[in-house]
Design a protein around this motif. Structure first.
Motif, PDB file in Angstrom:
ATOM      1  N   LEU A  82       1.445  14.380  -8.008  1.00 27.47           N
ATOM      2  CA  LEU A  82       0.282  13.975  -7.217  1.00 27.47           C
ATOM      3  C   LEU A  82       0.648  13.203  -5.949  1.00 27.47           C
ATOM      4  CD1 LEU A  82      -2.230  12.977 -10.038  1.00 27.47           C
ATOM      5  CD2 LEU A  82      -2.156  15.083  -8.713  1.00 27.47           C
ATOM      6  N   PRO A  83       1.594  12.231  -6.004  1.00 27.04           N
ATOM      7  CA  PRO A  83       1.956  11.552  -4.751  1.00 27.04           C
ATOM      8  C   PRO A  83       2.539  12.516  -3.708  1.00 27.04           C
ATOM      9  CG  PRO A  83       2.704  10.281  -6.636  1.00 27.04           C
ATOM     10  CD  PRO A  83       2.251  11.602  -7.161  1.00 27.04           C
ATOM     11  N   LEU A  84       3.246  13.549  -4.170  1.00 29.43           N
ATOM     12  CA  LEU A  84       3.788  14.542  -3.233  1.00 29.43           C
ATOM     13  C   LEU A  84       2.664  15.340  -2.591  1.00 29.43           C
ATOM     14  CD1 LEU A  84       6.835  15.836  -5.319  1.00 29.43           C
ATOM     15  CD2 LEU A  84       6.829  14.104  -3.513  1.00 29.43           C
ATOM     16  N   LEU A  85       1.698  15.759  -3.382  1.00 30.79           N
ATOM     17  CA  LEU A  85       0.553  16.476  -2.835  1.00 30.79           C
ATOM     18  C   LEU A  85      -0.232  15.621  -1.854  1.00 30.79           C
ATOM     19  CD1 LEU A  85      -0.895  18.382  -5.929  1.00 30.79           C
ATOM     20  CD2 LEU A  85       0.226  19.375  -3.926  1.00 30.79           C
ATOM     21  N   ALA A  86      -0.321  14.315  -2.180  1.00 30.04           N
ATOM     22  CA  ALA A  86      -1.093  13.413  -1.325  1.00 30.04           C
ATOM     23  C   ALA A  86      -0.441  13.202   0.040  1.00 30.04           C
ATOM     24  CB  ALA A  86      -1.274  12.065  -2.025  1.00 30.04           C
ATOM     25  N   ARG A  87       0.823  13.613   0.193  1.00 32.24           N
ATOM     26  CA  ARG A  87       1.461  13.540   1.508  1.00 32.24           C
ATOM     27  C   ARG A  87       1.001  14.658   2.424  1.00 32.24           C
ATOM     28  NH1 ARG A  87       7.870  12.306   0.164  1.00 32.24           N
ATOM     29  NH2 ARG A  87       7.562  10.336  -0.966  1.00 32.24           N
TER      30      ARG A  87
ATOM     31  N   THR B  36      -5.082   8.369 -11.609  1.00 33.24           N
ATOM     32  CA  THR B  36      -4.251   7.996 -10.459  1.00 33.24           C
ATOM     33  C   THR B  36      -5.032   7.915  -9.155  1.00 33.24           C
ATOM     34  OG1 THR B  36      -2.347   9.094 -11.496  1.00 33.24           O
ATOM     35  CG2 THR B  36      -2.182   8.592  -9.147  1.00 33.24           C
ATOM     36  N   MET B  37      -5.656   9.015  -8.753  1.00 33.50           N
ATOM     37  CA  MET B  37      -6.166   9.125  -7.397  1.00 33.50           C
ATOM     38  C   MET B  37      -7.319   8.175  -7.064  1.00 33.50           C
ATOM     39  SD  MET B  37      -3.850  11.089  -6.525  1.00 33.50           S
ATOM     40  CE  MET B  37      -4.275  11.055  -4.785  1.00 33.50           C
ATOM     41  N   PRO B  38      -8.324   7.985  -7.929  1.00 32.27           N
ATOM     42  CA  PRO B  38      -9.381   7.037  -7.557  1.00 32.27           C
ATOM     43  C   PRO B  38      -8.849   5.630  -7.311  1.00 32.27           C
ATOM     44  CG  PRO B  38     -10.088   8.404  -9.392  1.00 32.27           C
ATOM     45  CD  PRO B  38      -8.627   8.660  -9.206  1.00 32.27           C
ATOM     46  N   TYR B  39      -7.903   5.205  -8.136  1.00 35.49           N
ATOM     47  CA  TYR B  39      -7.359   3.856  -7.984  1.00 35.49           C
ATOM     48  C   TYR B  39      -6.453   3.758  -6.759  1.00 35.49           C
ATOM     49  CZ  TYR B  39      -9.192   3.594 -12.681  1.00 35.49           C
ATOM     50  OH  TYR B  39     -10.035   3.654 -13.749  1.00 35.49           O
ATOM     51  N   ALA B  40      -5.710   4.820  -6.485  1.00 40.45           N
ATOM     52  CA  ALA B  40      -4.876   4.836  -5.285  1.00 40.45           C
ATOM     53  C   ALA B  40      -5.742   4.802  -4.024  1.00 40.45           C
ATOM     54  CB  ALA B  40      -3.984   6.076  -5.276  1.00 40.45           C
TER      55      ALA B  40
ATOM     56  N   SER C 220       0.814  -1.214   0.000  1.00 45.54           N
ATOM     57  CA  SER C 220       0.000   0.000   0.000  1.00 45.54           C
ATOM     58  C   SER C 220       0.852   1.269   0.000  1.00 45.54           C
ATOM     59  CB  SER C 220      -0.941   0.006   1.202  1.00 45.54           C
ATOM     60  OG  SER C 220      -0.203  -0.049   2.414  1.00 45.54           O
ATOM     61  N   SER C 221       2.046   1.203   0.582  1.00 45.58           N
ATOM     62  CA  SER C 221       2.910   2.389   0.635  1.00 45.58           C
ATOM     63  C   SER C 221       3.453   2.765  -0.736  1.00 45.58           C
ATOM     64  CB  SER C 221       4.079   2.148   1.594  1.00 45.58           C
ATOM     65  OG  SER C 221       4.899   1.088   1.119  1.00 45.58           O
ATOM     66  N   GLN C 222       3.421   1.842  -1.706  1.00 48.36           N
ATOM     67  CA  GLN C 222       3.925   2.132  -3.050  1.00 48.36           C
ATOM     68  C   GLN C 222       2.829   2.213  -4.101  1.00 48.36           C
ATOM     69  OE1 GLN C 222       7.271  -0.812  -3.737  1.00 48.36           O
ATOM     70  NE2 GLN C 222       8.273   1.053  -4.465  1.00 48.36           N
ATOM     71  N   GLN C 223       1.586   1.988  -3.712  1.00 46.11           N
ATOM     72  CA  GLN C 223       0.535   1.902  -4.720  1.00 46.11           C
ATOM     73  C   GLN C 223       0.279   3.229  -5.425  1.00 46.11           C
ATOM     74  OE1 GLN C 223      -2.632   0.108  -2.475  1.00 46.11           O
ATOM     75  NE2 GLN C 223      -1.900  -1.966  -2.851  1.00 46.11           N
ATOM     76  N   THR C 224       0.308   4.332  -4.682  1.00 45.52           N
ATOM     77  CA  THR C 224       0.123   5.625  -5.347  1.00 45.52           C
ATOM     78  C   THR C 224       1.239   5.866  -6.362  1.00 45.52           C
ATOM     79  OG1 THR C 224      -0.991   6.547  -3.414  1.00 45.52           O
ATOM     80  CG2 THR C 224      -0.100   8.110  -5.003  1.00 45.52           C
ATOM     81  N   ALA C 225       2.474   5.510  -5.989  1.00 43.07           N
ATOM     82  CA  ALA C 225       3.597   5.647  -6.917  1.00 43.07           C
ATOM     83  C   ALA C 225       3.423   4.736  -8.127  1.00 43.07           C
ATOM     84  CB  ALA C 225       4.907   5.325  -6.206  1.00 43.07           C
ATOM     85  N   GLY C 226       2.875   3.530  -7.899  1.00 43.43           N
ATOM     86  CA  GLY C 226       2.650   2.603  -9.002  1.00 43.43           C
ATOM     87  C   GLY C 226       1.647   3.132 -10.007  1.00 43.43           C
ATOM     88  N   TYR C 227       0.547   3.663  -9.502  1.00 48.52           N
ATOM     89  CA  TYR C 227      -0.447   4.232 -10.405  1.00 48.52           C
ATOM     90  C   TYR C 227       0.065   5.518 -11.053  1.00 48.52           C
ATOM     91  CZ  TYR C 227      -3.847   0.832  -8.750  1.00 48.52           C
ATOM     92  OH  TYR C 227      -4.499  -0.336  -8.457  1.00 48.52           O
ATOM     93  N   ALA C 228       0.879   6.265 -10.328  1.00 47.38           N
ATOM     94  CA  ALA C 228       1.472   7.473 -10.910  1.00 47.38           C
ATOM     95  C   ALA C 228       2.414   7.111 -12.061  1.00 47.38           C
ATOM     96  CB  ALA C 228       2.216   8.268  -9.847  1.00 47.38           C
ATOM     97  N   MET C 229       3.170   6.023 -11.915  1.00 43.86           N
ATOM     98  CA  MET C 229       4.045   5.575 -12.993  1.00 43.86           C
ATOM     99  C   MET C 229       3.224   5.181 -14.219  1.00 43.86           C
ATOM    100  SD  MET C 229       7.229   5.061 -13.949  1.00 43.86           S
ATOM    101  CE  MET C 229       8.355   4.668 -12.601  1.00 43.86           C
ATOM    102  N   GLN C 230       2.098   4.495 -13.981  1.00 41.41           N
ATOM    103  CA  GLN C 230       1.208   4.184 -15.101  1.00 41.41           C
ATOM    104  C   GLN C 230       0.731   5.465 -15.776  1.00 41.41           C
ATOM    105  OE1 GLN C 230      -2.041   1.665 -13.890  1.00 41.41           O
ATOM    106  NE2 GLN C 230      -0.783  -0.170 -13.771  1.00 41.41           N
TER     107      GLN C 230
END
Length: 441
Positions: free
Chosen positions: A311-316, A363-367, A138-148
């Protein structure tokens, strides 16, 4: 609901390899989104009929994605894994369809190939969403979707610019001959088909999948899963048992995808009419306007590729729901701004705002969903979630033509304004989501 098994952290290049297939998949979607209305119009379709012809895409998604997600959950092969067989099959069929699409000689042929192409794209795309949930903690999922999302943006930029590239750089004809598709569009689809297959095969060959932790239990579940008819029953039942967050996001998706569908259908005719003052799809001016729309789509996809890493940075620092709300609001305003722009040279400005929204939509809905869904049914629930992408598109396909004709007197630029308003509503609803505490971390 949340999977408690700690998964190993992947390196940057492992994330790169497992997501690279989306670079190719987006060649299919970007060429489809930027050129389908152009192809239909060139073959003689009227603007009022475009939404009905576009129904092929969402109806195919409604039928294909949930079933493919369900089946991929219950698939395992010692060499090919769980999701990668679907990557391969979908990529092969989609590439064939991309070679066929620009060779259609009548509207009905183009519609049939659109059905084939969209079905194949969905076969390869749906398991990619579950792939992140399978492989990443879960700690990498936002990054994973962001890479997609990054690869989606990069692929879409190049694909959207291909007709302009072949016209301006390779000096390929951009004029329809005897009612056929211009060579610039034809070569763009040929190139896209080859890149689609190659990029997906990169992921298939460079990424590995871990076998089920309890193979015996997996086999029992697979036998119980049974046929496609059983899958359909399970999918229908899933609509009644969705997690609360998924139900809330479904409403956000509903308004979001009305806006996107309007944009993809009508931007070509809207820009040609509103700024270039031309409606004849067989004219040089119309085809030049269509190339300009490809450039616009390249801008929003390029922005989304860059924004994917922001987006992952903002989500922090703020809840994911608020990040999504702000991006949707920006995109809605961007679409509405197209109505007041008086120069074709400024069309890129609102597309920057649309790009922010597109990055968040991918990104965000899936994260938000990934860490509240059970790992063994990730593909299934992602497929069910797809209902709230395709249902608004189906409704739009049935109604937007009537709305454009009777409310807006055929001025498709006003339909884009309506889409922008829908995206603003989606942003407001996203801000009101009751996000689980673990999602805010």
């Amino acid at each position: 609901m949340q999977n408690s098994i700690q998964k190993p952290r992947l390196t940057f290049w492992q994330l790169w390899n497992m997501s690279f297939g989306f670079f190719g998949i987006q060649f299919g979607f970007a060429l489809q989104n930027a050129n389908t209305s152009r192809i239909f119009s060139t073959l003689g379709a009227s603007p009022d009929d475009l939404p009905l012809f576009w129904l092929a895409a969402p109806v195919t998604g409604l039928l294909v994605q949930p079933v493919i997600g369900y089946l991929s959950d219950h698939t395992w092969h010692p060499r090919w894994g769980r999701r990668r067989p679907f990557f391969f099959i979908g990529a092969l069929l989609a590439s064939i369809a991309m070679f066929l699409m620009p060779n259609a000689s009548a509207v009905w042929m183009a519609v049939l190939v659109l059905w084939m192409m969209d079905a194949a794209i969905n076969v390869s795309m749906e398991p990619f969403r579950a792939f992140v949930g399978d492989k990443l903690d879960s700690s990498q999922q936002t990054a994973g979707y962001a890479m997609q999302t990054f690869f989606i943006g990069c692929g879409a930029v190049i694909a959207s610019l291909l007709p302009e590239f072949f016209t301006k750089v390779m000096h390929v004809s951009n004029v329809p001959v005897n009612g056929g598709i211009p060579d610039s569009v034809r070569f763009a689809f040929y190139t896209g088909g080859a890149i689609y297959f190659s990029a997906v095969m990169w992921t298939v060959l460079t990424s590995q999948e871990a076998p089920p932790a309890d193979m015996q239990a997996f086999e029992r579940n697979r036998q119980q899963a049974g046929s496609v008819s059983h899958a359909v029953k399970e999918i229908v039942a899933g609509l009644l048992s969705m997690p609360k967050l998924m139900r809330q996001l479904a409403v956000v998706q509903f308004f979001t995808w009305i806006a996107l569908f309007a944009m993809w259908i009508y931007t070509t005719t809207a820009i040609a009419d509103h700024l270039f003052h031309v409606t004849d799809a067989g004219s040089q001016s119309f085809q030049d306007a269509a190339n300009r729309v490809g450039n616009m789509f390249a801008v929003y996809n390029g922005v989304s590729a860059i924004a994917a890493f922001l987006l992952p940075l903002l989500a922090r620092f703020m809840a994911k729901r608020l990040v999504h709300a702000l991006c949707l609001a920006a995109g809605g305003l961007g679409l509405m701004t197209l109505y007041v722009i008086g120069s074709a040279d400024l069309l890129w400005v609102p597309m920057v705002a649309v790009g922010l929204a597109w990055a968040s939509i991918l990104t965000m809905p899936y994260a938000m969903l990934a860490s509240v869904l059970p790992a063994d049914r990730m593909g299934y629930y992602m497929g069910v979630f797809n209902f709230f992408i395709v249902i608004p598109q189906i409704l739009s396909g049935l109604l937007l033509g009537w709305v454009t004709k009777h409310w807006f007197a055929g001025q498709t630029i006003k339909t884009l304004v309506l889409g922008g308003a829908c995206m603003l509503i989606a942003g407001l609803i996203s801000a009101m989501i009751s996000e689980p505490e673990q999602q805010k971390a």
